[in-house]
Design a protein around this motif. Sequence first.
Motif, PDB file in Angstrom:
ATOM      1  N   LEU A   1      -1.139  -0.771  11.345  1.00 43.25           N
ATOM      2  CA  LEU A   1      -1.122   0.045  10.124  1.00 43.25           C
ATOM      3  C   LEU A   1      -0.197  -0.580   9.095  1.00 43.25           C
ATOM      4  CD1 LEU A   1      -0.543   3.756  11.250  1.00 43.25           C
ATOM      5  CD2 LEU A   1      -2.587   2.870  10.148  1.00 43.25           C
TER       6      LEU A   1
ATOM      7  N   GLU B   1       1.342   3.747   5.281  1.00 42.38           N
ATOM      8  CA  GLU B   1       0.450   4.766   5.818  1.00 42.38           C
ATOM      9  C   GLU B   1       1.024   5.473   7.051  1.00 42.38           C
ATOM     10  OE1 GLU B   1      -3.447   3.256   6.542  1.00 42.38           O
ATOM     11  OE2 GLU B   1      -3.629   2.305   4.569  1.00 42.38           O
TER      12      GLU B   1
ATOM     13  N   ASP C   1       2.634  -4.766   8.105  1.00 35.27           N
ATOM     14  CA  ASP C   1       1.984  -4.066   9.209  1.00 35.27           C
ATOM     15  C   ASP C   1       2.992  -3.607  10.259  1.00 35.27           C
ATOM     16  OD1 ASP C   1      -0.654  -4.040   8.408  1.00 35.27           O
ATOM     17  OD2 ASP C   1      -1.133  -5.972   9.333  1.00 35.27           O
TER      18      ASP C   1
ATOM     19  N   TYR D   1      -0.055   9.253   9.900  1.00 42.96           N
ATOM     20  CA  TYR D   1      -0.535   9.228  11.275  1.00 42.96           C
ATOM     21  C   TYR D   1       0.465   9.756  12.296  1.00 42.96           C
ATOM     22  CZ  TYR D   1      -4.473   6.540   9.525  1.00 42.96           C
ATOM     23  OH  TYR D   1      -5.601   6.159   8.852  1.00 42.96           O
TER      24      TYR D   1
ATOM     25  N   LEU E   1      -7.766   7.061  13.988  1.00 43.64           N
ATOM     26  CA  LEU E   1      -7.124   5.756  14.053  1.00 43.64           C
ATOM     27  C   LEU E   1      -7.920   4.874  15.010  1.00 43.64           C
ATOM     28  CD1 LEU E   1      -4.647   4.154  13.066  1.00 43.64           C
ATOM     29  CD2 LEU E   1      -3.413   4.988  15.070  1.00 43.64           C
TER      30      LEU E   1
END
Length: 387
Positions: free
Chosen positions: A25, A29, A153, A33, A6
């Motif tokens: 992000l 997604e 986001d 992570y 990342l």
Amino acid sequence: MPKVQLSGKLTSHNDSNIKSLVAFLPLIELSSYVDTINVHNGLEIFFQAAKNANNKKKVSEIEQDIKAEVAKGGLISPLALTVVISGGVQLQNKRNSSSVIYDSEGAYVVGNLLTYNAILNLLGVKAPLFSSRLSSSELEKNSICRQQLAVEDVVITILFDEQGIESERVRELFFKYQRRNPELHLTQFSGKDSFPLQDSIRQLSLDLDLPNYGGVSGKAKHVRSSEKYVTTEYILFKVIVGSVAGERLQEYAKMSDEVSLEDGTAAIAAFQNTYRPYIEAFFKGWLDPIYKGAEQARGGFRLSAQIWQALSLVIHELVSRGAGVALLESAGSKLGQLDYSKQASHWKNCAVMDLDSNGRLFKSAVKSTREFRRGLKEYFLSYITES
């Protein structure tokens, strides 16, 4: 475990070990992570405490806010989460950005948990606090919102140590965030990762040799029969408070409180100076016969928080009547010889117990746990007197 990378901006920090990296992000997604399935084992008890009506209501309100904004064309400002990486991290610094390489299964959200829960619910992902299965019609109804939200986001602040972060430090970081952003209502904790009676609880555990019986869990409020533990720190907290102060304070005291008796005496002082030998004598007497048959010791009501708390109220009552340590040990031993299985016929003599709808197993016959504990206390006291 899957390694991920990342990239973002490494921010300034005052801690010599903990670093932070801020990244953006798309929400779709997020699960790649961070671990959206599991809770860090050092935080389990706090997540359990967070499962209450206040937080559930807040999550619902946040969901409605997010849905309304997305329906109008997108979020006004990006959603934000704070994540702690418990394992080791490889840091790569570049001219204009930095990258972290880590195992995603060791990355846990610790900040903005209610927003996190709301996001997962709206995306149709199982959430750590409150999850509900949506019907196919509900999924279809929310599909447009879910698709729009997925591309929004989220700002992630990653907290990490290149050598890894120990469990106690994770707890400390969790509470540091809660103090600065007090959105989360915790029923037993007030911005602290320790509590005043913790040392007394650990002392009692050792004195009763509880590690030999399976140990004391600090992860959750209650024990499941599938676990090795015999009890939890939460239950022992209630046991000490019930023994030294009685029913009312046992009901309302929180672990984070500086618990005091009606006369102003601190519960810690009452335990150390007066009640400790009585509690130890009683529970040593109770535990020995209970756990002689270790293969059956985890069944029935033996692990029940209500049973343990009711026994502490028996201690309080007997000490209030002037009973000595020897009598407490004898009383504990008598109660330890009871059959604590849910099929035991003697429960029919307990006013707060009744058979289930199949007529096979006994269960609580009253609405409140407080009434249940009071009834158990009276039954145990009568049993000691009669036997």
